[in-house]
Scaffold this motif. Structure first.
Motif, PDB file in Angstrom:
ATOM      1  N   PHE A  89     -11.584  -3.627   3.732  1.00 32.66           N
ATOM      2  CA  PHE A  89     -11.687  -2.268   4.278  1.00 32.66           C
ATOM      3  C   PHE A  89     -12.022  -2.330   5.768  1.00 32.66           C
ATOM      4  O   PHE A  89     -11.409  -1.626   6.591  1.00 32.66           O
ATOM      5  CB  PHE A  89     -12.767  -1.488   3.525  1.00 32.66           C
ATOM      6  CG  PHE A  89     -13.007  -0.095   4.064  1.00 32.66           C
ATOM      7  CD1 PHE A  89     -12.215   0.965   3.661  1.00 32.66           C
ATOM      8  CD2 PHE A  89     -14.028   0.150   4.972  1.00 32.66           C
ATOM      9  CE1 PHE A  89     -12.435   2.252   4.158  1.00 32.66           C
ATOM     10  CE2 PHE A  89     -14.258   1.414   5.472  1.00 32.66           C
ATOM     11  CZ  PHE A  89     -13.455   2.466   5.055  1.00 32.66           C
ATOM     12  N   TRP A 126      -6.139   0.079   1.205  1.00 37.86           N
ATOM     13  CA  TRP A 126      -6.868   0.802   2.256  1.00 37.86           C
ATOM     14  C   TRP A 126      -5.923   1.258   3.374  1.00 37.86           C
ATOM     15  O   TRP A 126      -6.066   2.371   3.897  1.00 37.86           O
ATOM     16  CB  TRP A 126      -7.957  -0.092   2.851  1.00 37.86           C
ATOM     17  CG  TRP A 126      -8.936  -0.654   1.878  1.00 37.86           C
ATOM     18  CD1 TRP A 126      -9.142  -1.966   1.571  1.00 37.86           C
ATOM     19  CD2 TRP A 126      -9.868   0.079   1.059  1.00 37.86           C
ATOM     20  NE1 TRP A 126     -10.113  -2.107   0.627  1.00 37.86           N
ATOM     21  CE2 TRP A 126     -10.589  -0.864   0.291  1.00 37.86           C
ATOM     22  CE3 TRP A 126     -10.147   1.438   0.886  1.00 37.86           C
ATOM     23  CZ2 TRP A 126     -11.582  -0.495  -0.614  1.00 37.86           C
ATOM     24  CZ3 TRP A 126     -11.127   1.813  -0.020  1.00 37.86           C
ATOM     25  CH2 TRP A 126     -11.829   0.857  -0.763  1.00 37.86           C
ATOM     26  N   LEU A 147     -13.410   7.721   2.466  1.00 41.49           N
ATOM     27  CA  LEU A 147     -13.415   6.578   1.548  1.00 41.49           C
ATOM     28  C   LEU A 147     -14.800   5.956   1.451  1.00 41.49           C
ATOM     29  O   LEU A 147     -15.228   5.531   0.364  1.00 41.49           O
ATOM     30  CB  LEU A 147     -12.399   5.537   2.036  1.00 41.49           C
ATOM     31  CG  LEU A 147     -10.918   5.906   1.853  1.00 41.49           C
ATOM     32  CD1 LEU A 147     -10.033   4.932   2.619  1.00 41.49           C
ATOM     33  CD2 LEU A 147     -10.544   5.937   0.375  1.00 41.49           C
TER      34      LEU A 147
END
Length: 433
Positions: free
Chosen positions: A138, A400, A196
């Motif tokens: 991420f 992602w 997120l």
């Protein structure tokens, strides 16, 4: 045997697919076209076209801005900017993701290079984000997506090249036009990143670092924050040209590193100059050998033929524009920005002229689309850099990256539908667009 105007593209694509350096692929494509389609004496133009491609004074700005980015990277500027951004953002879910984006935007105003921006910020941010509970994949994705804005934020190397390749484009107007879309692209990364982070509970553990003092961190970051102001302010005031701005930026970077921060030694400066020379040589070699490809393609009529194929698809500008953006996105996934501009601008300019699109606006659309490609797997320049720093495989970033791609595509569509988002600032500043 395919006609010469088709062979130059087949040779170019074939060499790229087998991993040949882009400079060699461009040169060989042009040479094959000349040999097959033009009289033998035309081979004597190879040296002339190679020289003419780089015998342009504005190109001096490219190695100088490359050196500026390298010098600032070696001075530890990124760490000071991270500290200041953390002081502004504070400790909250998604806070470090927002910090990474802010720092990338500021660094983009110094380096003009997405991969350099990504490497510098990733080295500082990935360890902090990992301690705060962010997955490494991420973190790598957020930094790669944020660093892609460097192609839009002035001084962008790609925009400098665009202004040289497209006659009549004012580089100052192009820089001004890229600023707001660049900020929009940064916002397009921050929004899904924070969402997120909240959804998955990142940055909630005990390892989150405390919030630095705002005043102290601002003072530490002030020399770095002043660099974009110096460059853009000097251009706006007319105090110096873009090339002279690059010289001033280098001198300022050396002063900050050796006098203010005192992190840049003479040995470090030598290494920065040497590394910048190597990177600049690669860029200029590509530009030089692309001169052969450009001359062969224009002489044989290959570029007009490809442009005609685009125009034959539809007489509706929006349809053709979306096809062009799709082509640029795919190209951005596999090539660097400089190569894309050199290969596609000769092809796309006739299309731009046919629909009377504003060339400044189109240059920003090109940059924004290529920026999306730079962090779109499977082959993404920025993502390759950050994934290597974060020590994660590229495939771990796909999930992602999809969110960031969708968000930045939405920002791109806004610039397409509302050209004023790019053109209003240069118009307000009185530049010719």
């Amino acid at each position: 045997m395919p006609p010469p105007e088709l062979m130059i593209f087949l040779v170019l694509a074939g060499l790229i697919l087998i991993g040949s350096p882009i400079a060699i692929a461009l040169a060989m494509g042009g040479v094959v076209g000349i040999v097959m389609g033009l009289p033998a004496p035309m081979l004597g133009t190879l040296g002339t076209n190679t020289y003419n491609a780089i015998a342009k004074y504005p190109l001096v700005a490219i190695p100088l801005f490359v050196l500026t980015g390298t010098v600032f990277e070696r001075t530890g500027v990124a760490a000071n900017l991270v500290r200041f951004a953390r002081a502004l953002v504070g400790q909250r879910p998604g806070g470090l993701a927002a910090v990474a984006t802010i720092v990338c935007l500021i660094m983009g105003g110094m380096s003009g290079s997405g991969p350099a921006d990504a490497a510098a910020v990733a080295m500082v941010m990935v360890p902090s984000m990992t301690r705060a509970g962010y997955p490494r994949a991420f973190s790598a994705t957020v930094i790669a997506a944020s660093a892609s804005t460097a192609i839009l934020i002035p001084p962008s190397v790609a925009l400098i090249l665009y202004s040289i390749l497209v006659p009549g484009v004012d580089l100052r107007a192009l820089f001004a036009a890229g600023l707001f879309p660049g900020l929009m692209a940064g916002l397009a990364v921050v929004i899904p990143a924070i969402w997120l982070a909240r959804r998955h509970g990142f940055e909630l553990g005990d390892e989150v670092e405390g919030r630095p003092p705002v005043k102290e961190s601002f003072i530490g970051a002030l020399p770095a924050l002043f660099a974009p102001v110096l460059i853009l302010g000097g251009l706006r005031s007319g105090l110096f040209t873009p090339t002279e701005a690059a010289v001033v930026a280098v001198a300022y970077g050396v002063f900050v590193g050796m006098v203010v921060y005192r992190t840049l030694t003479w040995r470090g400066l030598y290494r920065a100059i040497a590394d910048s020379a190597v990177l600049s040589a690669v860029i200029l070699l590509i530009i030089s050998l692309a001169g052969i490809f450009a001359w062969a393609g224009s002489t044989l009529g290959a570029f007009d033929a490809v442009a005609g194929a685009f125009l034959a698809v539809s007489d509706t500008g929006w349809v053709v524009l979306l096809l062009v953006m799709l082509l640029l996105l795919v190209a951005g996934m596999v090539l660097d920005g400089v190569s894309i501009y050199l290969i596609l601008i000769p092809i796309l300019m006739p299309v731009v002229q046919a629909f009377s699109w504003n060339v400044t606006w189109f240059g920003i659309l090109m940059a924004m689309t290529i920026a999306i490609g730079q962090f779109t797997p499977p082959v993404a320049v920025n993502l390759m850099v950050t994934a290597k720093v974060a020590e994660v495989p590229m495939e771990a970033t796909v999930g992602w990256a999809a969110w960031m791609v969708l968000a930045m595509t939405a920002a791109l569509l806004l610039v397409i539908v509302f050209p004023g988002t790019a053109l209003w600032l240069p118009e307000v500043l009185g530049y010719r667009v």
